[in-house]
Design a protein around this motif. Structure first.
Motif, PDB file in Angstrom:
ATOM      1  N   ASP A   1       0.851  -1.190   0.000  1.00 21.77           N
ATOM      2  CA  ASP A   1       0.000   0.000   0.000  1.00 21.77           C
ATOM      3  C   ASP A   1       0.890   1.244   0.000  1.00 21.77           C
ATOM      4  O   ASP A   1       1.117   1.887   1.023  1.00 21.77           O
ATOM      5  N   VAL A   2       1.433   1.543  -1.181  1.00 18.80           N
ATOM      6  CA  VAL A   2       2.370   2.662  -1.312  1.00 18.80           C
ATOM      7  C   VAL A   2       1.690   3.993  -1.000  1.00 18.80           C
ATOM      8  O   VAL A   2       2.276   4.882  -0.381  1.00 18.80           O
ATOM      9  N   SER A   3       0.447   4.126  -1.423  1.00 18.86           N
ATOM     10  CA  SER A   3      -0.283   5.379  -1.206  1.00 18.86           C
ATOM     11  C   SER A   3      -0.402   5.687   0.291  1.00 18.86           C
ATOM     12  O   SER A   3      -0.197   6.819   0.726  1.00 18.86           O
TER      13      SER A   3
ATOM     14  N   THR B   1      14.242   0.324  -1.169  1.00 13.37           N
ATOM     15  CA  THR B   1      13.882  -0.710  -0.195  1.00 13.37           C
ATOM     16  C   THR B   1      13.594  -0.100   1.176  1.00 13.37           C
ATOM     17  O   THR B   1      12.632  -0.482   1.861  1.00 13.37           O
ATOM     18  N   GLU B   2      14.421   0.857   1.560  1.00 14.22           N
ATOM     19  CA  GLU B   2      14.220   1.517   2.861  1.00 14.22           C
ATOM     20  C   GLU B   2      12.911   2.297   2.887  1.00 14.22           C
ATOM     21  O   GLU B   2      12.214   2.338   3.909  1.00 14.22           O
ATOM     22  N   LEU B   3      12.563   2.908   1.756  1.00 15.86           N
ATOM     23  CA  LEU B   3      11.320   3.686   1.690  1.00 15.86           C
ATOM     24  C   LEU B   3      10.084   2.789   1.733  1.00 15.86           C
ATOM     25  O   LEU B   3       9.043   3.171   2.281  1.00 15.86           O
TER      26      LEU B   3
ATOM     27  N   PHE C   1       3.759  11.012  -3.697  1.00 15.84           N
ATOM     28  CA  PHE C   1       4.648  10.043  -4.327  1.00 15.84           C
ATOM     29  C   PHE C   1       5.929  10.673  -4.860  1.00 15.84           C
ATOM     30  O   PHE C   1       6.690  10.020  -5.568  1.00 15.84           O
ATOM     31  N   SER C   2       6.183  11.932  -4.583  1.00 21.75           N
ATOM     32  CA  SER C   2       7.314  12.636  -5.191  1.00 21.75           C
ATOM     33  C   SER C   2       8.654  11.957  -4.905  1.00 21.75           C
ATOM     34  O   SER C   2       9.488  11.803  -5.802  1.00 21.75           O
TER      35      SER C   2
ATOM     36  N   SER D   1      10.736   9.921  -7.747  1.00 21.65           N
ATOM     37  CA  SER D   1      12.061  10.385  -8.152  1.00 21.65           C
ATOM     38  C   SER D   1      13.060   9.232  -8.188  1.00 21.65           C
ATOM     39  O   SER D   1      13.867   9.108  -9.112  1.00 21.65           O
ATOM     40  N   VAL D   2      12.982   8.362  -7.188  1.00 24.73           N
ATOM     41  CA  VAL D   2      13.876   7.210  -7.129  1.00 24.73           C
ATOM     42  C   VAL D   2      13.606   6.265  -8.304  1.00 24.73           C
ATOM     43  O   VAL D   2      14.534   5.783  -8.962  1.00 24.73           O
ATOM     44  N   GLU D   3      12.340   6.001  -8.578  1.00 21.63           N
ATOM     45  CA  GLU D   3      11.978   5.094  -9.665  1.00 21.63           C
ATOM     46  C   GLU D   3      12.410   5.654 -11.018  1.00 21.63           C
ATOM     47  O   GLU D   3      12.892   4.920 -11.884  1.00 21.63           O
ATOM     48  N   THR D   4      12.243   6.967 -11.201  1.00 26.90           N
ATOM     49  CA  THR D   4      12.650   7.600 -12.461  1.00 26.90           C
ATOM     50  C   THR D   4      14.154   7.488 -12.674  1.00 26.90           C
ATOM     51  O   THR D   4      14.623   7.181 -13.773  1.00 26.90           O
ATOM     52  N   SER D   5      14.890   7.740 -11.610  1.00 25.87           N
ATOM     53  CA  SER D   5      16.351   7.627 -11.695  1.00 25.87           C
ATOM     54  C   SER D   5      16.785   6.197 -11.994  1.00 25.87           C
ATOM     55  O   SER D   5      17.701   5.959 -12.795  1.00 25.87           O
ATOM     56  N   LEU D   6      16.109   5.239 -11.381  1.00 21.73           N
ATOM     57  CA  LEU D   6      16.435   3.838 -11.619  1.00 21.73           C
ATOM     58  C   LEU D   6      16.156   3.441 -13.067  1.00 21.73           C
ATOM     59  O   LEU D   6      16.944   2.713 -13.686  1.00 21.73           O
ATOM     60  N   THR D   7      15.050   3.927 -13.610  1.00 23.62           N
ATOM     61  CA  THR D   7      14.709   3.628 -15.001  1.00 23.62           C
ATOM     62  C   THR D   7      15.766   4.169 -15.951  1.00 23.62           C
ATOM     63  O   THR D   7      16.191   3.487 -16.892  1.00 23.62           O
TER      64      THR D   7
END
Length: 328
Positions: free
Chosen positions: A32-34, A287-289, A41-42, A46-52
């Motif tokens: 349940d990320v929300s 992972t920590e987030l 979700f900023s 940001s982390v997901e965008t950088s990883l992509t």
């Protein structure tokens, strides 16, 4: 009916919660990320965008590394064949017999064929030395090149005359090599984007002077086996020695070309290592987030399972009730 509906709804809720908690417990990440970020979700975005982006750079680096490695291997083979040809050609003396001259020329012809074949090497369906025209061979077949050269030198009776014609065929703008020999593009392949602001340039083509001159020297000697200067052993021997001298000067330039490519390989390796490190760091942050407390989750899962078992027991008891039992 109302009671049945309520039991079914509670049963569905408990099952959904149980499944969610079991999944979180096995992955160690919240589903349940929300809820975790209260709708903001900023940070995780940001982390997901950088990883992509980093994964894309990693893929490009892998492709560039493979491209450069095979290209380096191919150039090594070309240089080895050239070195071997030089050794044989420079040993050709004025007193060489017709058989010796023919054997040497035949040997160089075989090396010429190996070099042309290697320069048409492909990686993943992409030609290495054809520039932007990666969907086809870089060079015409040895047979086609030699046939064109034989036609061009027809009538020449001296080694100097044959050399002049072959030089023109390979070097002239719009000459035989550019119209018949080289089949690739005059536009170089685009550099690989291997990192932020980093590009790997592997734009070596078979039209480059180092490769063109290598082919020239080998073809010059190979023409003797195809009848060039037939009947004049001394001129044939001179042509072979001159071809050897020419290839000897090309050797240093081949080494320089391979050294430059080696620098690009090192650049790609450094970028790949840096990208892998950044990906690892961001995955740890992600992972920590998203991580959950396994003890709390296990306790919550056990509580939900207890509630579900209680609901099953209650449902079974209600299903056994009857009007006769109530009136008693």
């Amino acid at each position: 009916m109302a009671q049945t509906y309520m039991i079914r709804r509670q049963n569905a809720e408990f099952k959904t919660t149980s499944t969610r908690l079991a999944s979180e417990l096995s992955t160690g990440l919240t589903s349940d990320v929300s809820k975790r970020f209260s709708g903001d979700f900023s940070m995780i975005s940001s982390v997901e965008t950088s990883l992509t982006a980093l994964q894309a750079y990693k893929s490009a680096s892998n492709e560039a590394g493979q491209f450069a490695t095979v290209m380096q291997t191919t150039l090594g083979l070309v240089q080895d064949q050239t070195t071997a040809a030089v050794s044989a050609l420079l040993l050709t003396s004025n007193s060489a017999s017709h058989t010796q001259i023919q054997n040497t020329s035949n040997d160089v012809m075989q090396k010429f064929e190996v070099v042309v074949s290697s320069l048409n090497t492909q990686v993943g369906g992409r030609s290495l030395f054809a520039g932007a025209a990666t969907d086809g061979p870089a060079i015409a077949s040895p047979t086609a090149i030699i046939a064109s050269l034989k036609t061009a030198i027809a009538g020449q009776t001296t080694a100097v005359g044959v050399e002049a014609v072959v030089n023109t065929w390979f070097d002239a703008l719009g000459g035989g090599y550019e119209t018949i020999g080289y089949l690739g593009s005059t536009t170089s392949i685009a550099p690989f984007k291997i990192g932020i602001g980093q590009e790997a340039d592997v734009s070596i083509t078979a039209a480059d002077s180092e490769i063109r001159d290598t082919l020239k020297g080998l073809a010059l000697a190979a023409l003797v086996s195809e009848g060039a200067l037939a009947g004049d052993i001394s001129e044939q021997a001179l042509l072979l020695r001159n071809a050897g001298d020419w290839l000897l000067t090309v050797g240093d330039r081949q080494t320089g070309m391979r050294a430059s490519l080696g620098s690009v390989e090192a650049q790609i390796e450094t970028a790949s290592t840096q990208t892998a490190s950044e990906i690892s760091a961001l995955e740890i942050v992600r992972t920590e987030l998203l991580s959950i407390d396994p003890y709390d989750t296990a306790s919550e899962l056990e509580a939900v399972q207890t509630q579900l078992e209680t609901l099953y027991a209650l449902t079974a008891r209600i299903s056994r009730l009857s009007l006769v039992d109530f009136l008693r």
